[in-house]
Design an enzyme around this catalytic site. Sequence first.
Site, PDB file in Angstrom:
ATOM      1  N   LYS A 217       0.839  -1.208   0.000  1.00  0.00           N
ATOM      2  CA  LYS A 217       0.000   0.000   0.000  1.00  0.00           C
ATOM      3  C   LYS A 217       0.871   1.254   0.000  1.00  0.00           C
ATOM      4  O   LYS A 217       0.624   2.206  -0.737  1.00  0.00           O
ATOM      5  CB  LYS A 217      -0.928  -0.006   1.228  1.00  0.00           C
TER       6      LYS A 217
ATOM      7  N   GLN B 263      -5.133  -1.575   9.431  1.00  0.00           N
ATOM      8  CA  GLN B 263      -4.981  -2.913   8.844  1.00  0.00           C
ATOM      9  C   GLN B 263      -5.610  -3.969   9.759  1.00  0.00           C
ATOM     10  O   GLN B 263      -5.308  -4.026  10.951  1.00  0.00           O
ATOM     11  CB  GLN B 263      -3.485  -3.204   8.629  1.00  0.00           C
TER      12      GLN B 263
ATOM     13  N   ASP C  62     -11.538   2.329   3.719  1.00  0.00           N
ATOM     14  CA  ASP C  62     -11.839   0.894   3.686  1.00  0.00           C
ATOM     15  C   ASP C  62     -13.345   0.662   3.576  1.00  0.00           C
ATOM     16  O   ASP C  62     -13.783  -0.468   3.349  1.00  0.00           O
ATOM     17  CB  ASP C  62     -11.316   0.228   4.972  1.00  0.00           C
TER      18      ASP C  62
END
Length: 294
Positions: free
Chosen positions: A54, A98, A121
């Site tokens: 990422k 994460q 997200d």
Amino acid sequence: MTARIIDGKVIAAELRGRVADEVARVKREHNLVPGLAVVLVGNDPASEVYVRSKHTQTQAAGMASFEHKLPADVSQADLLGLVARLNRDPAVHGILVQLPLPKGLNTEAVINAIDPAKDVDGLHPNNAGRLAGGFEALSPCTPLGSIILTKSVHASLEGMNAIVIGRSNLVGRPLVQLLLNENATVTIAHSRSRDLPGLVKRADLVYAAVGKPEMVRGDWLKPGATVIDIGINRIPKDDGKTRLVGDVAYQEALDVAGAITPVPGGVGQMTVACLLVNTLRAACAIAGLPKPAV
Ligand code: NDP
């Protein structure tokens, strides 16, 4: 018949290129540099690989990347404190924590603490609810990528029969909503569904998001169906190493499907590319600019 292979690598690279062009434009025209903050708690090796990728891809697209590594024994209060600081930071337009978080941390509370405008997200209940209601929302990246791959085969999904196998908040449920937005007719299957092979047989579009290696067999498929394999399963090889397989028996499916995504090289490639799209969209929305052209 041999299925057309949907090349996630190529499609993701093309998408990242379009994001980079738009990032350069907003920088030039509005002095705006989209910024993504990624929070990694603990040292799960798979999560470390994802976070590194990422970081690299965010920078390659011309955006700012902020990495925050916290020890596995960080307190819930300290983690929430970091999220609150990132919510206030004007250089940060996207926040990604994460997952999975180490045991002892409350994932739901952490997700709920993220400013929905920066929730790249797409997991905050505001965004999930807006998506379910058919409103503009930041949507989870893997389902977004799955739709883009499908549209590389079918310009329109209107009226097509789709089946989504799996109903997680991360993949299955948001994917169902995105398919409805595309005017597909959607069946949602899960561990309690009856006669899964029979349900799959009716589908023009098959999305497997289960986490069971090669569960969907070739003879379940309707000839010519488009198969999007979201599963990522690591299975042991004879030499003691491991290999990745999807939720679909790929070799069998090749003979029946019209088009199929490989694992690796399919959906997985799209997830980070769509994270870049969401960060750019979040930055433009926060700055009051029109939606970017990706
Ligand atoms: P979850 O474990 O959260 O959800 C799995 C879903 O599959 C559940 O809804 C479950 O049903 C359903 N299921 C389990 N067994 C069966 C069965 N025998 N028949 C039908 N349905 C079944 O997984 P995720 O949604 O998080 O992930 C799914 C897969 O996608 C995993 O392999 C994961 O690694 C992969 N993944 C890939 C990504 C990518 O970038 N390509 C990103 C995220 C995930 P029930 O609800 O009834 O329990």
